[in-house]
Design a protein around this motif. Sequence first.
Motif, PDB file in Angstrom:
ATOM      1  N   ASP A   9       0.878  -1.159   0.000  1.00 25.85           N
ATOM      2  CA  ASP A   9       0.000   0.000   0.000  1.00 25.85           C
ATOM      3  C   ASP A   9       0.928   1.224   0.000  1.00 25.85           C
ATOM      4  O   ASP A   9       2.118   1.103   0.332  1.00 25.85           O
ATOM      5  CB  ASP A   9      -0.869  -0.044   1.266  1.00 25.85           C
ATOM      6  CG  ASP A   9      -1.641   1.247   1.476  1.00 25.85           C
ATOM      7  OD1 ASP A   9      -2.237   1.729   0.496  1.00 25.85           O
ATOM      8  OD2 ASP A   9      -1.625   1.767   2.594  1.00 25.85           O
ATOM      9  N   VAL A  15       0.024  -1.049  -4.515  1.00 26.69           N
ATOM     10  CA  VAL A  15      -1.443  -1.152  -4.618  1.00 26.69           C
ATOM     11  C   VAL A  15      -2.079  -0.051  -3.773  1.00 26.69           C
ATOM     12  O   VAL A  15      -2.193  -0.165  -2.560  1.00 26.69           O
ATOM     13  CB  VAL A  15      -1.926  -2.518  -4.075  1.00 26.69           C
ATOM     14  CG1 VAL A  15      -3.339  -2.822  -4.564  1.00 26.69           C
ATOM     15  CG2 VAL A  15      -1.008  -3.646  -4.454  1.00 26.69           C
ATOM     16  N   ASN A  72      -5.192   2.848  -2.964  1.00 26.57           N
ATOM     17  CA  ASN A  72      -6.588   3.265  -3.178  1.00 26.57           C
ATOM     18  C   ASN A  72      -6.682   4.726  -3.589  1.00 26.57           C
ATOM     19  O   ASN A  72      -7.768   5.226  -3.850  1.00 26.57           O
ATOM     20  CB  ASN A  72      -7.417   3.052  -1.899  1.00 26.57           C
ATOM     21  CG  ASN A  72      -8.138   1.721  -1.924  1.00 26.57           C
ATOM     22  OD1 ASN A  72      -7.981   0.927  -2.856  1.00 26.57           O
ATOM     23  ND2 ASN A  72      -8.915   1.456  -0.892  1.00 26.57           N
ATOM     24  N   ASN A  73      -5.549   5.423  -3.595  1.00 20.76           N
ATOM     25  CA  ASN A  73      -5.541   6.838  -3.920  1.00 20.76           C
ATOM     26  C   ASN A  73      -5.815   7.015  -5.408  1.00 20.76           C
ATOM     27  O   ASN A  73      -5.000   6.636  -6.245  1.00 20.76           O
ATOM     28  CB  ASN A  73      -4.170   7.437  -3.546  1.00 20.76           C
ATOM     29  CG  ASN A  73      -4.188   8.949  -3.612  1.00 20.76           C
ATOM     30  OD1 ASN A  73      -4.710   9.508  -4.577  1.00 20.76           O
ATOM     31  ND2 ASN A  73      -3.651   9.596  -2.610  1.00 20.76           N
ATOM     32  N   LEU A 110     -11.474  10.587  -4.564  1.00 25.18           N
ATOM     33  CA  LEU A 110     -10.952  11.684  -3.751  1.00 25.18           C
ATOM     34  C   LEU A 110     -10.821  12.921  -4.661  1.00 25.18           C
ATOM     35  O   LEU A 110     -10.196  12.853  -5.706  1.00 25.18           O
ATOM     36  CB  LEU A 110      -9.597  11.312  -3.161  1.00 25.18           C
ATOM     37  CG  LEU A 110      -8.937  12.334  -2.230  1.00 25.18           C
ATOM     38  CD1 LEU A 110      -9.839  12.683  -1.063  1.00 25.18           C
ATOM     39  CD2 LEU A 110      -7.615  11.780  -1.705  1.00 25.18           C
ATOM     40  N   ASN A 146     -12.967   4.203  -4.248  1.00 25.35           N
ATOM     41  CA  ASN A 146     -12.667   3.578  -2.964  1.00 25.35           C
ATOM     42  C   ASN A 146     -13.465   4.304  -1.894  1.00 25.35           C
ATOM     43  O   ASN A 146     -14.059   5.344  -2.179  1.00 25.35           O
ATOM     44  CB  ASN A 146     -11.161   3.636  -2.642  1.00 25.35           C
ATOM     45  CG  ASN A 146     -10.645   5.077  -2.559  1.00 25.35           C
ATOM     46  OD1 ASN A 146     -10.728   5.823  -3.522  1.00 25.35           O
ATOM     47  ND2 ASN A 146     -10.139   5.475  -1.393  1.00 25.35           N
ATOM     48  N   TYR A 202      -7.605  10.262   4.973  1.00 23.85           N
ATOM     49  CA  TYR A 202      -6.459  10.313   4.057  1.00 23.85           C
ATOM     50  C   TYR A 202      -5.251  10.806   4.855  1.00 23.85           C
ATOM     51  O   TYR A 202      -5.231  11.956   5.276  1.00 23.85           O
ATOM     52  CB  TYR A 202      -6.820  11.257   2.922  1.00 23.85           C
ATOM     53  CG  TYR A 202      -5.735  11.577   1.942  1.00 23.85           C
ATOM     54  CD1 TYR A 202      -5.665  12.824   1.331  1.00 23.85           C
ATOM     55  CD2 TYR A 202      -4.757  10.634   1.606  1.00 23.85           C
ATOM     56  CE1 TYR A 202      -4.674  13.131   0.410  1.00 23.85           C
ATOM     57  CE2 TYR A 202      -3.755  10.924   0.690  1.00 23.85           C
ATOM     58  CZ  TYR A 202      -3.726  12.174   0.091  1.00 23.85           C
ATOM     59  OH  TYR A 202      -2.728  12.452  -0.810  1.00 23.85           O
ATOM     60  N   PRO A 203      -4.247   9.961   5.104  1.00 20.73           N
ATOM     61  CA  PRO A 203      -3.103  10.355   5.923  1.00 20.73           C
ATOM     62  C   PRO A 203      -2.087  11.165   5.117  1.00 20.73           C
ATOM     63  O   PRO A 203      -1.385  10.635   4.276  1.00 20.73           O
ATOM     64  CB  PRO A 203      -2.498   9.002   6.334  1.00 20.73           C
ATOM     65  CG  PRO A 203      -2.841   8.071   5.220  1.00 20.73           C
ATOM     66  CD  PRO A 203      -4.145   8.544   4.654  1.00 20.73           C
ATOM     67  N   GLY A 216     -11.079  11.455   3.544  1.00 19.99           N
ATOM     68  CA  GLY A 216     -10.702  10.573   2.445  1.00 19.99           C
ATOM     69  C   GLY A 216     -11.781  10.484   1.389  1.00 19.99           C
ATOM     70  O   GLY A 216     -12.822  11.148   1.476  1.00 19.99           O
ATOM     71  N   ALA A 217     -11.541   9.608   0.417  1.00 22.01           N
ATOM     72  CA  ALA A 217     -12.483   9.474  -0.705  1.00 22.01           C
ATOM     73  C   ALA A 217     -13.881   9.110  -0.222  1.00 22.01           C
ATOM     74  O   ALA A 217     -14.889   9.561  -0.770  1.00 22.01           O
ATOM     75  CB  ALA A 217     -11.960   8.414  -1.676  1.00 22.01           C
ATOM     76  N   LYS A 238      -9.512  -1.357  -2.869  1.00 24.86           N
ATOM     77  CA  LYS A 238      -9.376  -2.297  -1.732  1.00 24.86           C
ATOM     78  C   LYS A 238     -10.475  -2.015  -0.720  1.00 24.86           C
ATOM     79  O   LYS A 238     -10.789  -0.866  -0.464  1.00 24.86           O
ATOM     80  CB  LYS A 238      -8.002  -2.106  -1.053  1.00 24.86           C
ATOM     81  CG  LYS A 238      -6.793  -2.380  -1.923  1.00 24.86           C
ATOM     82  CD  LYS A 238      -5.504  -1.907  -1.219  1.00 24.86           C
ATOM     83  CE  LYS A 238      -5.426  -0.386  -1.219  1.00 24.86           C
ATOM     84  NZ  LYS A 238      -4.160   0.133  -0.647  1.00 24.86           N
ATOM     85  N   ASP A 243      -6.585  -2.475   3.297  1.00 23.04           N
ATOM     86  CA  ASP A 243      -5.381  -3.246   2.959  1.00 23.04           C
ATOM     87  C   ASP A 243      -5.386  -4.656   3.535  1.00 23.04           C
ATOM     88  O   ASP A 243      -5.133  -5.638   2.832  1.00 23.04           O
ATOM     89  CB  ASP A 243      -4.131  -2.509   3.495  1.00 23.04           C
ATOM     90  CG  ASP A 243      -4.067  -1.059   3.042  1.00 23.04           C
ATOM     91  OD1 ASP A 243      -3.753  -0.189   3.869  1.00 23.04           O
ATOM     92  OD2 ASP A 243      -4.354  -0.810   1.861  1.00 23.04           O
TER      93      ASP A 243
HETATM   94  O1  LIG Z   1      -8.916   8.846   0.792  1.00 20.78           O
HETATM   95  C1  LIG Z   1      -8.296   8.105   0.091  1.00 20.78           C
HETATM   96  O2  LIG Z   1      -8.527   7.943  -1.117  1.00 20.78           O
HETATM   97  C2  LIG Z   1      -7.275   7.277   0.785  1.00 20.78           C
HETATM   98  O3  LIG Z   1      -7.017   7.709   2.053  1.00 20.78           O
HETATM   99  C3  LIG Z   1      -5.942   7.180   0.234  1.00 20.78           C
HETATM  100  O4  LIG Z   1      -5.795   7.656  -0.977  1.00 20.78           O
HETATM  101  C4  LIG Z   1      -5.514   5.751   0.456  1.00 20.78           C
HETATM  102  O5  LIG Z   1      -4.434   5.420  -0.284  1.00 20.78           O
HETATM  103  P1  LIG Z   1      -3.639   4.076   0.090  1.00 20.78           P
HETATM  104  O6  LIG Z   1      -3.423   4.091   1.573  1.00 20.78           O
HETATM  105  O7  LIG Z   1      -4.510   2.920  -0.359  1.00 20.78           O
HETATM  106  O8  LIG Z   1      -2.348   4.221  -0.686  1.00 20.78           O
END
Ligand SMILES: O=C(O)[C@H](O)[C@H](O)COP(=O)(O)O
Length: 298
Positions: free
Chosen positions: A25, A57, A59-60, A158, A185, A190-191, A199-200, A220, A250
């Motif tokens: 991730d 992989v 989700n962003n 997002l 997703n 979103y960190p 987040g999204a 995911k 994840d």
């Molecule tokens: O809000 C979002 O889309 C997610 O927090 C963020 O993009 C997740 O990304 P990942 O941790 O799967 O790389």
Amino acid sequence: MSPERLSGAQDYEDLLNKYDTWMFDCDGVLWRGNELIDGVTEVLQLLRSRKKQIIFVTNNATQSRNTYKKKFDKLGLEAHVDEIFGSAFASAIYLSSVIKFPKEKKVFVIGMPGLEEELRAEGIKHVGGSDPADNTLEPFTPSSFSPDPDVGAVLCGLDTSINYTKLSKAFIYLQNPSCLFLATNEDSTYPTAGALLPGAGAISAPLRFALGKNPASIGKPARTMLDCIKAKHDYDPSRTIMVGDRLNTDILFGKEGLLSTLLVLTGITHEEEVFGANPSPIVPDYVTRSIGDFRALI
Ligand SMILES: O=C(O)[C@H](O)[C@H](O)COP(=O)(O)O
Ligand SMILES: [Mg+2]
């Protein structure tokens, strides 16, 4: 059953010997925003030197595989475009190859240019997104909006430029029962480097609430991303480990894909969610503070 907490070089060495394919991730594991997590560069180099297969992989959905490749390059991390899988790419494949979205239909996009780039690459017609007419803080007047009759789906990812016009147009399209409601997703947060941000999932939430129904989510833990990876790479699930920072994306993704799972505590999940009095029912196989700790092997 509680996870094994990795606690030193021998544990890291054992994991390296046990797994040939390492799925990573990105947000909260490799980086937070544009800030690399300490030790990641050296550990990815170590894995490459041990001839491990590496797949990213995320989700962003804000970036395409190509713009992610530029981010990896800028951060000094070796990555090849065909190793990178994002929910923008997975969404384009879902539309083109999984549901075979009709070529003449269009998708109304709430999301960033990276998502539009992946849709274009798959020949998916789309409106909205970065269209200047939608990126406005002017009041939305329904009388000035003529819905495009070819729109057959709303895809929500997002979008850091979210506004009432985009939500209103999406909501109008989605009141047609034949219009598909899709999300790249549904991560709640979103960190980033400076803060935890919406987040999204928080971007599609107003539509979920107003419509009273949930979108089909493609990232995911859904298996579409794994199907995209399988279409490009051979790997042995029994010798593959998914490294992530979020339990309900994840780690669940890894478990449902019959992979082993390693949770790191550099992103969303806190230690007490796994080892505390009321642990999550989603249990990773292993937990470690940071993937950077594998530096102990260098
Ligand atoms: O809000 C979002 O889309 C997610 O927090 C963020 O993009 C997740 O990304 P990942 O941790 O799967 O790389
Ligand atoms: Mg993450």
